[in-house]
Design a protein around this motif. Structure first.
Motif, PDB file in Angstrom:
ATOM      1  N   GLU A   7      -2.200   4.675  -1.840  1.00 41.06           N
ATOM      2  CA  GLU A   7      -2.683   5.525  -0.741  1.00 41.06           C
ATOM      3  C   GLU A   7      -2.448   6.999  -1.104  1.00 41.06           C
TER       4      GLU A   7
ATOM      5  N   ALA B 178       0.824  -1.219   0.000  1.00 42.99           N
ATOM      6  CA  ALA B 178       0.000   0.000   0.000  1.00 42.99           C
ATOM      7  C   ALA B 178       0.856   1.266   0.000  1.00 42.99           C
TER       8      ALA B 178
ATOM      9  N   LEU C 140       5.813   0.895  11.214  1.00 41.02           N
ATOM     10  CA  LEU C 140       4.376   1.070  11.428  1.00 41.02           C
ATOM     11  C   LEU C 140       3.840   0.206  12.571  1.00 41.02           C
TER      12      LEU C 140
HETATM   13  N1  GLU Z   1       1.019   4.082   2.717  1.00 35.06           N
HETATM   14  C1  GLU Z   1       1.911   3.776   3.800  1.00 35.06           C
HETATM   15  C2  GLU Z   1       3.318   4.155   3.404  1.00 35.06           C
HETATM   16  O1  GLU Z   1       3.628   4.218   2.232  1.00 35.06           O
HETATM   17  C3  GLU Z   1       1.950   2.309   4.164  1.00 35.06           C
HETATM   18  C4  GLU Z   1       0.676   1.842   4.743  1.00 35.06           C
HETATM   19  C5  GLU Z   1       0.720   0.457   5.352  1.00 35.06           C
HETATM   20  O2  GLU Z   1       1.434  -0.417   4.858  1.00 35.06           O
HETATM   21  O3  GLU Z   1       0.001   0.257   6.303  1.00 35.06           O
HETATM   22  O4  GLU Z   1       4.121   4.386   4.287  1.00 35.06           O
END
Ligand code: GLU
Length: 287
Positions: free
Chosen positions: A41, A7, A212
């Motif tokens: 995203e 994502a 994360l």
């Molecule tokens: N969009 C987020 C990023 O590029 C990652 C989101 C996810 O993996 O939860 O850092």
């Protein structure tokens, strides 16, 4: 059916760290006979670029990371996020926030004991205590974000758990304070959109970077509040350069586009990354 995903946010070009993460998420699904999905995203209006979306698609194809089904673009799903915000508002868990970065920083600096959470200084709660009249007037006059009343939300949800691989983790979202769920410049936020879309895409296993890990506590809380399922999480370590620094563009980590133009063999690159190795010549990136 196991479903994993990658994502990325199209706010820049993908670098080796992204490629590593995409390969791990892809291979996790492949190993379990599952499905791997792609989500863009693209909710940050100031930093999203369509050429970065094109580059992500080109880079992943070059690297041999094939996704199944349609790509989900978050920018097309703003009404869905709006419905979730309505629901949280109806539960009396959101309040409008009129503060600016500068006003928050000044307030934090003025307080000797300002608490800090995983994302830095915790919001001091200035707008949480506004009276109804003042709130209504400010809403008519000023741009505003929507913040989660964390204490209320956490109390309502009770103790929550999630799994990182086989380890059970107790969620501690309170440490983040009243996080923003809808930004002033976008009718959603990373935390809200990622949580809703993992459920919308049927993701059962989130494979993503260790950076994360802490944010998962917020995602777990939002799942509880919005009656969404909880995937199993698999946070992987981050690739580091020879100086031990996490790969990042600002440290000179090469982008996949650079490597592609240089004629790097994508099969060899994928093999190196799968083994946790940076390609030859890049082990001292930025040093
Ligand atoms: N969009 C987020 C990023 O590029 C990652 C989101 C996810 O993996 O939860 O850092």
């Amino acid at each position: 059916m196991l479903i994993s995903r990658f994502a990325p946010s199209p706010t820049g070009l993908l670098h080796l760290g992204h490629a590593y993460s995409a390969l791990l998420a892809h291979d996790f699904a492949a190993r379990h006979g599952g499905i791997f999905k792609l989500r863009i995203e693209d909710i940050d209006p100031g930093r999203t670029r369509s050429e970065h979306v094109d580059a992500i698609i080109e880079d992943l194809s070059w690297l041999g990371v094939a996704w199944q089904g349609e790509i989900l673009f978050q920018s097309r799903r703003l009404p869905v996020y709006g419905q979730a915000l309505d629901r949280l508002r109806a539960m009396d868990l959101l309040y409008p926030c009129f503060c600016t970065r500068a006003s928050i920083a000044a307030e934090v600096a003025a307080s000797a004991a300002a608490p800090h959470g995983p994302e830095g200084a915790v919001y001091p709660g200035t707008c949480r205590v506004l009276g109804e009249g003042e709130r209504r007037q400010l809403m008519a006059e000023r741009p505003h974000a929507w913040r989660l009343d964390m204490a209320r939300a956490a109390t309502l949800a009770g103790t929550l758990y999630w799994h990182d691989d086989h380890t059970e983790v107790v969620a501690e979202p309170e440490a983040f304070g009243d996080v923003v769920l809808a930004r002033k410049d976008a009718p959603t936020s990373y935390h809200l959109a990622v949580t809703i879309d993992d459920a919308a895409q049927g993701v059962t296993d989130v494979v993503r970077g260790r950076d994360l890990y802490a944010a998962t506590d917020i995602h777990r809380l939002l799942q509880a509040l919005l009656d969404l399922p909880t995937p199993t999480y698999h946070h992987h370590s981050l690739l580091a350069d020879a100086a031990g620094r996490r790969l990042a563009k600002r440290h000179g980590a090469p982008t996949l586009a650079d490597l592609r133009l240089k004629g790097v063999d994508p099969k060899k690159l994928a093999e190196d990354l799968r083994g946790g190795r940076l390609p030859a010549g890049y082990s001292a990136a930025g040093a």
